[in-house]
Design a protein around this motif. Structure first.
Motif, PDB file in Angstrom:
ATOM      1  N   THR A 156      57.946  31.792  43.638  1.00 50.27           N
ATOM      2  CA  THR A 156      57.482  31.450  44.981  1.00 50.27           C
ATOM      3  C   THR A 156      58.545  31.760  46.022  1.00 50.27           C
ATOM      4  O   THR A 156      58.241  32.185  47.146  1.00 50.27           O
ATOM      5  CB  THR A 156      57.126  29.951  45.042  1.00 50.27           C
ATOM      6  OG1 THR A 156      56.175  29.657  44.020  1.00 50.27           O
ATOM      7  CG2 THR A 156      56.543  29.585  46.386  1.00 50.27           C
ATOM      8  N   ILE A 258      43.426  38.796  36.579  1.00 50.46           N
ATOM      9  CA  ILE A 258      42.955  39.512  37.766  1.00 50.46           C
ATOM     10  C   ILE A 258      41.932  40.589  37.396  1.00 50.46           C
ATOM     11  O   ILE A 258      40.851  40.656  38.007  1.00 50.46           O
ATOM     12  CB  ILE A 258      44.141  40.092  38.557  1.00 50.46           C
ATOM     13  CG1 ILE A 258      44.902  38.957  39.261  1.00 50.46           C
ATOM     14  CG2 ILE A 258      43.655  41.117  39.591  1.00 50.46           C
ATOM     15  CD1 ILE A 258      46.111  39.420  40.040  1.00 50.46           C
ATOM     16  N   TYR A 266      34.474  39.302  41.697  1.00 50.44           N
ATOM     17  CA  TYR A 266      35.258  38.636  42.730  1.00 50.44           C
ATOM     18  C   TYR A 266      36.114  39.658  43.467  1.00 50.44           C
ATOM     19  O   TYR A 266      36.496  40.693  42.915  1.00 50.44           O
ATOM     20  CB  TYR A 266      36.156  37.561  42.112  1.00 50.44           C
ATOM     21  CG  TYR A 266      35.402  36.366  41.587  1.00 50.44           C
ATOM     22  CD1 TYR A 266      34.951  35.369  42.452  1.00 50.44           C
ATOM     23  CD2 TYR A 266      35.138  36.226  40.233  1.00 50.44           C
ATOM     24  CE1 TYR A 266      34.262  34.261  41.972  1.00 50.44           C
ATOM     25  CE2 TYR A 266      34.446  35.119  39.741  1.00 50.44           C
ATOM     26  CZ  TYR A 266      34.008  34.143  40.619  1.00 50.44           C
ATOM     27  OH  TYR A 266      33.322  33.061  40.142  1.00 50.44           O
ATOM     28  N   GLY A 269      41.382  39.451  46.793  1.00 46.71           N
ATOM     29  CA  GLY A 269      42.090  38.327  47.388  1.00 46.71           C
ATOM     30  C   GLY A 269      41.892  37.044  46.601  1.00 46.71           C
ATOM     31  O   GLY A 269      42.851  36.321  46.311  1.00 46.71           O
ATOM     32  N   PHE A 270      40.645  36.758  46.230  1.00 52.42           N
ATOM     33  CA  PHE A 270      40.378  35.558  45.442  1.00 52.42           C
ATOM     34  C   PHE A 270      41.051  35.639  44.081  1.00 52.42           C
ATOM     35  O   PHE A 270      41.623  34.651  43.599  1.00 52.42           O
ATOM     36  CB  PHE A 270      38.868  35.369  45.258  1.00 52.42           C
ATOM     37  CG  PHE A 270      38.507  34.200  44.378  1.00 52.42           C
ATOM     38  CD1 PHE A 270      38.474  32.917  44.898  1.00 52.42           C
ATOM     39  CD2 PHE A 270      38.228  34.383  43.032  1.00 52.42           C
ATOM     40  CE1 PHE A 270      38.155  31.828  44.089  1.00 52.42           C
ATOM     41  CE2 PHE A 270      37.910  33.313  42.217  1.00 52.42           C
ATOM     42  CZ  PHE A 270      37.877  32.028  42.749  1.00 52.42           C
ATOM     43  N   ALA A 272      43.756  37.234  43.249  1.00 48.86           N
ATOM     44  CA  ALA A 272      45.203  37.053  43.371  1.00 48.86           C
ATOM     45  C   ALA A 272      45.557  35.592  43.624  1.00 48.86           C
ATOM     46  O   ALA A 272      46.504  35.057  43.045  1.00 48.86           O
ATOM     47  CB  ALA A 272      45.740  37.930  44.498  1.00 48.86           C
ATOM     48  N   ILE A 273      44.782  34.926  44.488  1.00 44.44           N
ATOM     49  CA  ILE A 273      45.051  33.519  44.790  1.00 44.44           C
ATOM     50  C   ILE A 273      44.850  32.663  43.544  1.00 44.44           C
ATOM     51  O   ILE A 273      45.666  31.783  43.223  1.00 44.44           O
ATOM     52  CB  ILE A 273      44.147  33.034  45.934  1.00 44.44           C
ATOM     53  CG1 ILE A 273      44.568  33.706  47.246  1.00 44.44           C
ATOM     54  CG2 ILE A 273      44.223  31.518  46.074  1.00 44.44           C
ATOM     55  CD1 ILE A 273      43.621  33.440  48.398  1.00 44.44           C
ATOM     56  N   ALA A 274      43.748  32.917  42.828  1.00 45.08           N
ATOM     57  CA  ALA A 274      43.457  32.139  41.622  1.00 45.08           C
ATOM     58  C   ALA A 274      44.561  32.303  40.587  1.00 45.08           C
ATOM     59  O   ALA A 274      45.023  31.325  39.982  1.00 45.08           O
ATOM     60  CB  ALA A 274      42.111  32.562  41.042  1.00 45.08           C
ATOM     61  N   THR A 275      45.013  33.537  40.390  1.00 40.60           N
ATOM     62  CA  THR A 275      46.072  33.780  39.417  1.00 40.60           C
ATOM     63  C   THR A 275      47.378  33.147  39.865  1.00 40.60           C
ATOM     64  O   THR A 275      48.135  32.604  39.052  1.00 40.60           O
ATOM     65  CB  THR A 275      46.255  35.292  39.197  1.00 40.60           C
ATOM     66  OG1 THR A 275      45.010  35.869  38.809  1.00 40.60           O
ATOM     67  CG2 THR A 275      47.292  35.573  38.126  1.00 40.60           C
ATOM     68  N   GLY A 276      47.644  33.186  41.166  1.00 43.27           N
ATOM     69  CA  GLY A 276      48.856  32.573  41.684  1.00 43.27           C
ATOM     70  C   GLY A 276      48.895  31.069  41.497  1.00 43.27           C
ATOM     71  O   GLY A 276      49.970  30.470  41.384  1.00 43.27           O
ATOM     72  N   LEU A 277      47.727  30.444  41.431  1.00 40.14           N
ATOM     73  CA  LEU A 277      47.676  28.995  41.226  1.00 40.14           C
ATOM     74  C   LEU A 277      48.210  28.582  39.862  1.00 40.14           C
ATOM     75  O   LEU A 277      48.607  27.425  39.676  1.00 40.14           O
ATOM     76  CB  LEU A 277      46.238  28.499  41.386  1.00 40.14           C
ATOM     77  CG  LEU A 277      45.726  28.366  42.819  1.00 40.14           C
ATOM     78  CD1 LEU A 277      44.255  27.977  42.810  1.00 40.14           C
ATOM     79  CD2 LEU A 277      46.550  27.362  43.605  1.00 40.14           C
ATOM     80  N   LEU A 326      38.563  28.076  39.209  1.00 41.71           N
ATOM     81  CA  LEU A 326      39.697  27.257  39.661  1.00 41.71           C
ATOM     82  C   LEU A 326      40.027  26.160  38.651  1.00 41.71           C
ATOM     83  O   LEU A 326      41.203  25.868  38.412  1.00 41.71           O
ATOM     84  CB  LEU A 326      39.396  26.661  41.031  1.00 41.71           C
ATOM     85  CG  LEU A 326      39.298  27.676  42.185  1.00 41.71           C
ATOM     86  CD1 LEU A 326      38.904  26.981  43.477  1.00 41.71           C
ATOM     87  CD2 LEU A 326      40.603  28.434  42.356  1.00 41.71           C
TER      88      LEU A 326
END
Length: 414
Positions: A156, A258, A266, A269-270, A272-277, A326
């Protein structure tokens, strides 16, 4: 701060100084030596013309060598302590970053990353966990949490920093800047603040003083299971099987989530965000594991975590809605974060302090095979079955088998 505590009559156990030092140096070392690599892929391809496969092959070589070096590094830690080897690892890592900044030849690049594997083996989690295991027993869970909480934020912090440096300075000068920062922070911290064991300060783990009148003219004997004894007992092999299968599933989905989400329709953007979580939930999971660590056996916690990881893959397969994705990501991230703590804690709990480095390093060697096989194995399975469905079922089965393997590990009762 330390002086103020002493002035008020509060004695700060030096183990916490070491834990705090490692929390800082692990965050920096993970961020620069491990995570920042991905930032340099595109600019290096553009300038040097090397393919993504050629570049990532060097990185994979470094990870493989780091795993192979875990056992000799662990043996060194058991015999000599962390100061010299972790300082040398930081010096080596700093020098290799500077060499990387000048590279123009692919063979040289591979040699740099082969040596980088040695630097990672000497500075990342395995040696740090061995140090914590020596300095703490009762408070080991809290010390591990301190270490992994901050180190869990490495990506991060350093992915944006490295990206900004590349945009501002170019990739070569960005590497020079990261090398200077790595060297200026981790080398003196390791060289000046690390110590071998609390007994050298006349203390026991957690800061407990020896009884007055005890003869300390000779070094206190630190007991624990030897590597040979561990390898001759079934528990070690059940532990290795469980964590190898769990690691295989965790690493594979980290690489392929991803593409799977894109395959489901999907947007990028979604995905990448989901994987980043996954990374964010690791930190939360470590806090929760630390809170329950004194109440529930670590074997039980690890078993539940592997089972929930298996459930996450089934959720991904059966609930193709954002909420389902999620939920699965939260479970996957929690599993990855929790098992980092429980693996270190189980080795210390089952085998003691005396040979923690060698035993933990041997276990890490097995996990290296899983990390190496997972991405390419999942990719081959995808191509063979022409889809991610069978791959995710396979990863679910691997996670459930990991949970079952934990049944063979002792320690189910407090």
């Amino acid at each position: 701060m330390i002086a103020g505590l002493r002035a008020r009559g509060v004695r700060l156990y030096y183990g916490w100084v070491i834990a705090g030092t490692l929390a800082a140096t692990e965050t920096i070392s993970w961020g620069i030596l491990f995570y920042a690599f991905s930032v340099f892929l595109v600019p290096m391809q553009a300038e040097l013309g090397w393919s993504s496969g050629e570049l990532t092959g060097a990185y994979s070589l470094g990870l493989l060598i780091a795993g192979l070096a875990a056992l000799p590094v662990g043996r060194w830690l058991d015999r000599h302590g962390p100061r010299s080897i972790m300082t040398a690892g930081s010096i080596l890592g700093t020098g290799l970053l500077l060499a990387w900044a000048t590279v123009d030849d692919l063979t040289v690049f591979y040699l740099i990353w082969a040596a980088m594997g040695l630097a990672m083996a000497a500075t990342l989690y395995e040696p740090a966990f061995a140090v914590i295991a020596v300095w703490f027993e009762r408070d080991r869970g809290r010390a591990m949490l301190l270490l992994t909480f901050f180190a869990g934020l490495a990506s991060t912090i350093f992915l944006p920093v490295a990206t900004w440096l590349v945009e501002a300075l170019g990739w070569r000068q960005a590497l020079v800047a990261l090398a200077i920062f790595l060297g200026a922070t981790t080398i003196p911290a390791h060289a000046l603040l690390l110590r071998r064991r609390p007994e050298d300060l006349g203390l026991q783990p957690d800061g407990v003083a020896y009884a007055q009148g005890l003869d300390l003219t000779s070094a206190p004997v630190i007991t624990g299971t030897t590597l040979r004894e561990a390898l001759h007992a079934a528990a070690f092999w059940w532990l290795s099987i469980a964590f190898s299968l769990g690691t295989l599933a965790s690493v594979a989905i980290g690489v392929h989530l991803i593409p799977y989400l894109l395959e489901l329709g999907y947007d990028a953007g979604f995905a990448a965000i989901a994987t980043g979580l996954i990374g964010a939930t690791q930190v939360v999971a470590r806090v929760l594991v630390s809170l329950v660590g004194d109440r529930w056996p670590q074997v039980a916690v690890t078993t539940v975590v592997f089972a929930l990881q298996g459930a996450a893959f089934i959720i991904l397969l059966g609930w193709n809605q954002p909420a389902g994705v999620l939920l699965a990501v939260i479970l996957l991230g929690a599993g990855r974060g929790a098992t980092t703590l429980t693996r270190a804690g189980l080795v210390a709990e089952l085998y003691g302090r005396a040979h923690y480095g060698a035993i933990g390093g041997t276990l890490a060697l097995f996990l290296t095979g899983s990390r190496a096989v997972a991405p390419v194995g999942a990719g081959v399975a995808y191509g063979w079955r022409d889809g991610y469905g069978p791959v995710l079922w396979g990863l679910a089965v691997a996670s459930m088998l990991a949970a079952l393997a934990m049944i063979g590990v002792p320690g189910w009762r407090r």
